[in-house]
Design a protein around this motif. Structure first.
Motif, PDB file in Angstrom:
ATOM      1  N   SER A  81       0.835  -1.197   0.000  1.00 49.15           N
ATOM      2  CA  SER A  81       0.000   0.000   0.000  1.00 49.15           C
ATOM      3  C   SER A  81       0.866   1.242   0.000  1.00 49.15           C
ATOM      4  N   ASP A  82       0.305   2.318  -0.526  1.00 52.62           N
ATOM      5  CA  ASP A  82       0.832   3.667  -0.397  1.00 52.62           C
ATOM      6  C   ASP A  82      -0.244   4.464   0.323  1.00 52.62           C
ATOM      7  N   THR A  83       0.089   5.068   1.460  1.00 55.74           N
ATOM      8  CA  THR A  83      -0.847   5.931   2.184  1.00 55.74           C
ATOM      9  C   THR A  83      -0.400   7.371   1.961  1.00 55.74           C
ATOM     10  N   PHE A  84      -1.295   8.181   1.396  1.00 55.44           N
ATOM     11  CA  PHE A  84      -1.030   9.580   1.087  1.00 55.44           C
ATOM     12  C   PHE A  84      -1.672  10.427   2.185  1.00 55.44           C
ATOM     13  N   THR A  85      -0.880  11.261   2.866  1.00 52.34           N
ATOM     14  CA  THR A  85      -1.405  12.113   3.933  1.00 52.34           C
ATOM     15  C   THR A  85      -1.081  13.563   3.620  1.00 52.34           C
ATOM     16  N   ASN A  86      -2.123  14.415   3.603  1.00 48.15           N
ATOM     17  CA  ASN A  86      -1.954  15.846   3.404  1.00 48.15           C
ATOM     18  C   ASN A  86      -1.308  16.406   4.670  1.00 48.15           C
ATOM     19  N   LEU A  87      -0.135  17.002   4.545  1.00 54.33           N
ATOM     20  CA  LEU A  87       0.596  17.498   5.707  1.00 54.33           C
ATOM     21  C   LEU A  87      -0.096  18.705   6.348  1.00 54.33           C
ATOM     22  N   ALA A  88      -0.899  19.438   5.582  1.00 57.78           N
ATOM     23  CA  ALA A  88      -1.560  20.633   6.115  1.00 57.78           C
ATOM     24  C   ALA A  88      -2.797  20.310   6.951  1.00 57.78           C
ATOM     25  N   ASN A  89      -3.561  19.269   6.547  1.00 61.59           N
ATOM     26  CA  ASN A  89      -4.832  19.010   7.256  1.00 61.59           C
ATOM     27  C   ASN A  89      -4.933  17.609   7.866  1.00 61.59           C
ATOM     28  N   GLU A  91      -5.590  14.817   6.484  1.00 65.99           N
ATOM     29  CA  GLU A  91      -6.462  13.900   5.736  1.00 65.99           C
ATOM     30  C   GLU A  91      -5.608  12.901   4.959  1.00 65.99           C
ATOM     31  N   SER A  92      -6.111  11.668   4.816  1.00 66.11           N
ATOM     32  CA  SER A  92      -5.327  10.657   4.112  1.00 66.11           C
ATOM     33  C   SER A  92      -6.215   9.737   3.284  1.00 66.11           C
ATOM     34  N   PHE A  93      -5.584   9.040   2.347  1.00 62.51           N
ATOM     35  CA  PHE A  93      -6.200   7.941   1.613  1.00 62.51           C
ATOM     36  C   PHE A  93      -5.111   6.938   1.304  1.00 62.51           C
ATOM     37  N   ARG A  94      -5.526   5.746   0.916  1.00 62.88           N
ATOM     38  CA  ARG A  94      -4.584   4.652   0.705  1.00 62.88           C
ATOM     39  C   ARG A  94      -4.870   3.975  -0.638  1.00 62.88           C
ATOM     40  N   GLU A 124      -6.320  -3.748  -7.105  1.00 57.65           N
ATOM     41  CA  GLU A 124      -5.805  -2.488  -6.583  1.00 57.65           C
ATOM     42  C   GLU A 124      -7.023  -1.678  -6.147  1.00 57.65           C
ATOM     43  N   ARG A 125      -6.965  -1.129  -4.922  1.00 56.81           N
ATOM     44  CA  ARG A 125      -8.105  -0.399  -4.369  1.00 56.81           C
ATOM     45  C   ARG A 125      -7.661   0.949  -3.830  1.00 56.81           C
ATOM     46  N   VAL A 126      -8.542   1.944  -3.993  1.00 58.26           N
ATOM     47  CA  VAL A 126      -8.350   3.239  -3.348  1.00 58.26           C
ATOM     48  C   VAL A 126      -9.349   3.287  -2.207  1.00 58.26           C
ATOM     49  N   VAL A 127      -8.826   3.565  -0.993  1.00 57.80           N
ATOM     50  CA  VAL A 127      -9.655   3.584   0.216  1.00 57.80           C
ATOM     51  C   VAL A 127      -9.487   4.948   0.879  1.00 57.80           C
ATOM     52  N   ASP A 128     -10.605   5.614   1.241  1.00 60.43           N
ATOM     53  CA  ASP A 128     -10.487   6.930   1.876  1.00 60.43           C
ATOM     54  C   ASP A 128     -10.059   6.806   3.335  1.00 60.43           C
ATOM     55  N   GLY A 129      -9.852   7.943   3.983  1.00 55.77           N
ATOM     56  CA  GLY A 129      -9.370   7.970   5.354  1.00 55.77           C
ATOM     57  C   GLY A 129     -10.297   7.320   6.360  1.00 55.77           C
ATOM     58  N   ASP A 130     -11.576   7.162   6.011  1.00 59.97           N
ATOM     59  CA  ASP A 130     -12.544   6.499   6.890  1.00 59.97           C
ATOM     60  C   ASP A 130     -12.678   5.016   6.595  1.00 59.97           C
ATOM     61  N   ALA A 184      -7.645  15.103  -9.592  1.00 62.57           N
ATOM     62  CA  ALA A 184      -8.993  15.448  -9.115  1.00 62.57           C
ATOM     63  C   ALA A 184      -9.390  14.506  -7.969  1.00 62.57           C
ATOM     64  N   MET A 185      -9.080  13.220  -8.093  1.00 62.60           N
ATOM     65  CA  MET A 185      -9.376  12.274  -7.026  1.00 62.60           C
ATOM     66  C   MET A 185      -8.580  12.610  -5.763  1.00 62.60           C
ATOM     67  N   VAL A 186      -7.300  12.917  -5.911  1.00 63.19           N
ATOM     68  CA  VAL A 186      -6.460  13.289  -4.770  1.00 63.19           C
ATOM     69  C   VAL A 186      -7.050  14.508  -4.050  1.00 63.19           C
ATOM     70  N   HIS A 187      -7.426  15.535  -4.806  1.00 65.19           N
ATOM     71  CA  HIS A 187      -7.991  16.746  -4.184  1.00 65.19           C
ATOM     72  C   HIS A 187      -9.327  16.459  -3.511  1.00 65.19           C
ATOM     73  N   ASP A 188     -10.142  15.590  -4.092  1.00 68.23           N
ATOM     74  CA  ASP A 188     -11.409  15.208  -3.447  1.00 68.23           C
ATOM     75  C   ASP A 188     -11.161  14.486  -2.119  1.00 68.23           C
ATOM     76  N   LEU A 189     -10.131  13.674  -2.083  1.00 66.34           N
ATOM     77  CA  LEU A 189      -9.878  12.839  -0.900  1.00 66.34           C
ATOM     78  C   LEU A 189      -9.091  13.528   0.215  1.00 66.34           C
ATOM     79  N   ILE A 190      -8.085  14.339  -0.153  1.00 67.02           N
ATOM     80  CA  ILE A 190      -7.254  14.942   0.900  1.00 67.02           C
ATOM     81  C   ILE A 190      -7.042  16.432   0.749  1.00 67.02           C
ATOM     82  N   GLY A 191      -7.617  17.050  -0.334  1.00 67.63           N
ATOM     83  CA  GLY A 191      -7.387  18.463  -0.607  1.00 67.63           C
ATOM     84  C   GLY A 191      -8.067  19.329   0.358  1.00 67.63           C
TER      85      GLY A 191
END
Length: 191
Positions: A81-89, A91-94, A124-130, A184-191
């Motif tokens: 997995s790769d977990t992407f976390t917005n350093l400012a807020n 929020e994350s997704f995987r 391969e799956r994209v999973v939001d922070g919840d 666009a998906m990245v911004h929807d999930l952690i923007g």
């Protein structure tokens, strides 16, 4: 960096290690089990993010019985997995993946060069922070490539040119996204 696709990178890394052709009765060379973790801060689609990577798997390597002792057949199972976390807020997704690589076939071309065809099956799956599923990419790919074994009788070597890939089964919405759709998906999930 605008886009990070971990599964294809893992696939190519595995193919680099196992490149080979399948004989009828191959002799075992090695069984490998591995785990890899990494964390890096990067710009992801204009967002300062941390990407935490986790990769685990196993690979079975066998000699090819072609009298040359230069190529190997391998079968791999990869999970990561790769977990992407917005350093400012915060929020994350995987992006998670699970693949099985194998059914390698090949032929000697010339010198230490072989042409190989391998099949990758997985999800391969994209999973939001919840923990909710955002996107699912599943199916089967086939890769064909030229590979230089370097003539040293050891696994590994170098790709000659770019691999060609064909889709055998799917849906593959994540694989088919262009950079604009991915961002666009990245911004929807952690923007």
């Amino acid at each position: 960096m605008t886009r990070r696709r971990f599964a294809p990178v893992a696939t190519l890394a595995t193919l680099l290690v196992i490149g080979g052709a399948a004989p009828a009765h191959a002799t075992l060379f090695d069984r490998l089990h591995f785990a890899f973790t990494d964390s890096a801060e990067e710009d992801v689609c204009g967002i300062d993010a941390r990407i935490d990577t986790d990769l685990r798997g196993s690979v079975l390597l066998q000699y090819v019985n072609d009298g040359r002792d230069q190529a190997f057949v391998g079968h791999g199972n990869l999970n990561g997995s790769d977990t992407f976390t917005n350093l400012a807020n915060g929020e994350s997704f995987r992006i998670e993946f699970r693949t099985r690589e194998g059914d390698m076939t090949g032929r000697h071309v010339e010198g230490d060069i072989y042409e190989f065809t391998g099949t990758t099956v997985g999800v391969e799956r994209v999973v939001d922070g919840d923990g909710h599923l955002v996107l699912r990419d599943a199916g089967q790919f086939r890769q064909t490539y030229l590979f230089d074994t370097l003539g040293d009788g050891m696994p590994g070597g170098e790709f000659v040119g770019d691999p060609s890939e064909s889709v055998l089964r799917g849906p593959h919405p994540l694989s088919e996204m262009d950079d604009a759709a991915f961002c666009a998906m990245v911004h929807d999930l952690i923007g």
